[in-house]
Write an enzyme that holds these catalytic residues in place. Structure first.
Site, PDB file in Angstrom:
ATOM      1  N   ASP A  63      22.229  51.504  27.459  1.00 15.05           N
ATOM      2  CA  ASP A  63      21.789  52.699  25.969  1.00 15.05           C
ATOM      3  C   ASP A  63      20.982  53.762  26.834  1.00 15.05           C
ATOM      4  O   ASP A  63      19.659  53.296  27.553  1.00 15.05           O
ATOM      5  CB  ASP A  63      20.916  51.749  25.170  1.00 15.05           C
ATOM      6  CG  ASP A  63      20.348  52.611  24.464  1.00 15.05           C
ATOM      7  OD1 ASP A  63      20.975  53.715  24.421  1.00 15.05           O
ATOM      8  OD2 ASP A  63      20.238  52.163  23.000  1.00 15.05           O
ATOM      9  N   ASN A  86      26.480  63.291  32.972  1.00 19.01           N
ATOM     10  CA  ASN A  86      28.200  63.733  31.198  1.00 19.01           C
ATOM     11  C   ASN A  86      26.854  63.062  29.412  1.00 19.01           C
ATOM     12  O   ASN A  86      27.573  63.964  28.879  1.00 19.01           O
ATOM     13  CB  ASN A  86      29.254  62.956  31.776  1.00 19.01           C
ATOM     14  CG  ASN A  86      29.981  62.864  31.117  1.00 19.01           C
ATOM     15  OD1 ASN A  86      30.774  64.027  30.530  1.00 19.01           O
ATOM     16  ND2 ASN A  86      30.113  62.232  29.872  1.00 19.01           N
ATOM     17  N   TYR A 150      22.244  70.553  18.960  1.00 20.15           N
ATOM     18  CA  TYR A 150      22.532  70.318  20.714  1.00 20.15           C
ATOM     19  C   TYR A 150      22.649  71.721  21.551  1.00 20.15           C
ATOM     20  O   TYR A 150      22.946  71.749  22.888  1.00 20.15           O
ATOM     21  CB  TYR A 150      24.143  69.679  19.857  1.00 20.15           C
ATOM     22  CG  TYR A 150      25.327  69.443  21.601  1.00 20.15           C
ATOM     23  CD1 TYR A 150      25.292  68.529  22.360  1.00 20.15           C
ATOM     24  CD2 TYR A 150      26.138  70.726  21.687  1.00 20.15           C
ATOM     25  CE1 TYR A 150      26.538  68.849  23.299  1.00 20.15           C
ATOM     26  CE2 TYR A 150      26.936  71.130  22.514  1.00 20.15           C
ATOM     27  CZ  TYR A 150      26.675  69.901  23.517  1.00 20.15           C
ATOM     28  OH  TYR A 150      27.911  69.788  24.410  1.00 20.15           O
ATOM     29  N   GLY A 151      22.614  72.538  21.199  1.00 16.68           N
ATOM     30  CA  GLY A 151      22.378  73.975  21.647  1.00 16.68           C
ATOM     31  C   GLY A 151      22.006  74.075  22.030  1.00 16.68           C
ATOM     32  O   GLY A 151      21.600  74.195  23.519  1.00 16.68           O
ATOM     33  N   ALA A 152      20.442  74.037  21.626  1.00 18.10           N
ATOM     34  CA  ALA A 152      18.704  74.007  21.954  1.00 18.10           C
ATOM     35  C   ALA A 152      19.029  73.375  23.494  1.00 18.10           C
ATOM     36  O   ALA A 152      18.332  73.624  24.548  1.00 18.10           O
ATOM     37  CB  ALA A 152      18.142  73.507  20.754  1.00 18.10           C
ATOM     38  N   ALA A 153      19.482  72.266  23.331  1.00 21.30           N
ATOM     39  CA  ALA A 153      19.270  70.804  24.785  1.00 21.30           C
ATOM     40  C   ALA A 153      19.772  71.176  25.726  1.00 21.30           C
ATOM     41  O   ALA A 153      19.594  71.055  26.674  1.00 21.30           O
ATOM     42  CB  ALA A 153      20.144  69.091  23.522  1.00 21.30           C
ATOM     43  N   LYS A 154      20.967  72.030  25.000  1.00 19.82           N
ATOM     44  CA  LYS A 154      21.913  72.115  26.403  1.00 19.82           C
ATOM     45  C   LYS A 154      21.758  73.607  26.899  1.00 19.82           C
ATOM     46  O   LYS A 154      21.395  73.645  28.408  1.00 19.82           O
ATOM     47  CB  LYS A 154      23.500  72.305  25.570  1.00 19.82           C
ATOM     48  CG  LYS A 154      24.598  71.629  25.126  1.00 19.82           C
ATOM     49  CD  LYS A 154      24.677  70.589  26.875  1.00 19.82           C
ATOM     50  CE  LYS A 154      25.559  68.872  26.239  1.00 19.82           C
ATOM     51  NZ  LYS A 154      26.152  68.188  27.164  1.00 19.82           N
TER      52      LYS A 154
END
Length: 289
Positions: A63, A86, A150-154
């Site tokens: 995990d 990934n 998600y975009g902020a994290a990437k």
């Protein structure tokens, strides 16, 4: 996980150990298969095992949101030459439709987990003078409605990689693959059925969605000796990007603009589908990595 039919890579990574997080399906499976074809010893870690292991890859259930479990996993490995961060992804979820805690879990998986894995692998990678490949997304560099966290994290992942490349040089190279839209077994959840995916593919200059093997071969390149002087880089794997919407909305110069190729997103061959209707909204790669 099903085998990915990419061409054999020219790189030879025999004798090297590659860890691919979340490498059991979709983009991650394509990456694992590419490294296996290059001769590397591949270790895939995720919560659930793959349906079909890539080559002779080992699978370890981990995990990645549990820092202690991640540290124990890397402590059990005698060698790591390459770490491919990934694991990640997010469902379609407008910001106002969930609380901050739910969005924070997306950031934890897509940003904090790669940091945790990289720190846990640091000593092994430093001894091997290895490399880290972050799997980023075009969602990190443009508005990402429906997957804002998600975009902020990437976006943060790319920044983390650049800083890591400076702090950990010269022993460890760190790069990011900025991935566009990918056709995976779950792509229909983001783009719809065959008509939807064909319409989305027509917005890509190269005329098709990426295959997982496209991402895998790029990752192998960054991990290979051919990329020995590349670190701190962000490499776009998006087929040329997205056709600007204003080009289709404008009423002038239509005869002077190149139209996107009409291709079958399943194999890259020309398609007889016309350019009718508007493509569905896009938010992230075919299956979030």
């Amino acid at each position: 996980m099903t085998a990915d039919p990419g061409d054999a890579t020219a790189a030879d990574l025999s004798g090297r150990t590659v860890v691919v997080t979340g490498g059991t399906r979709g983009v991650g499976a394509g990456i694992a298969w590419a490294f296996a074809r290059a001769g590397a010893h591949v270790v895939v870690c995720a919560r659930r095992p793959p349906e079909v292991p890539p080559g002779k890859a080992d699978f370890v259930s981990v995990d990645l949101r549990d820092p202690s479990a991640v540290r124990d996993f890397f402590a059990s490995l005698p060698r790591v030459d390459v770490l491919v961060n990934n694991a990640g992804g997010a469902p379609y979820r407008p910001l106002a439709e969930a609380d901050a805690e739910r969005h924070a879990r997306v950031i934890q998986l897509n940003l904090t987990a790669p940091l945790t894995a990289s720190l846990a692998a640091y000593d092994l990678l430093r001894r091997a003078r290895g490399s880290i490949v972050m799997i980023g997304s075009v969602s990190g560099s443009r508005p990402s409605p429906g997957s804002a966290a998600y975009g902020a994290a990437k976006a943060g992942l790319e920044s983390l990689a650049r800083s890591m490349a400076v702090e950990w040089a010269p022993e460890i190279r760190v790069n990011t693959l900025v991935v566009g839209m990918v056709r995976t077994e779950l792509a229909h959840l983001h783009y719809g059925g065959e008509d939807g995916m064909a319409a989305v593919a027509r917005t890509v200059p190269l005329g098709r969605l990426a295959r997982p093997s496209d991402v895998g071969e790029a990752a192998v390149f960054l991990a290979s000796d051919a990329a020995a002087y590349i670190s701190g880089a962000s490499i776009l794997v998006h087929g040329g990007g997205e056709r600007p919407a204003f080009l289709d909305a404008a009423t002038v110069n239509r005869d002077r603009r190149g139209e996107p190729a009409h291709r079958d997103p399943r194999g890259g061959e020309p398609s007889d589908k016309g350019r009718s209707g508007e493509p569905p909204d896009k938010d992230q790669q075919g299956e979030p990595a």
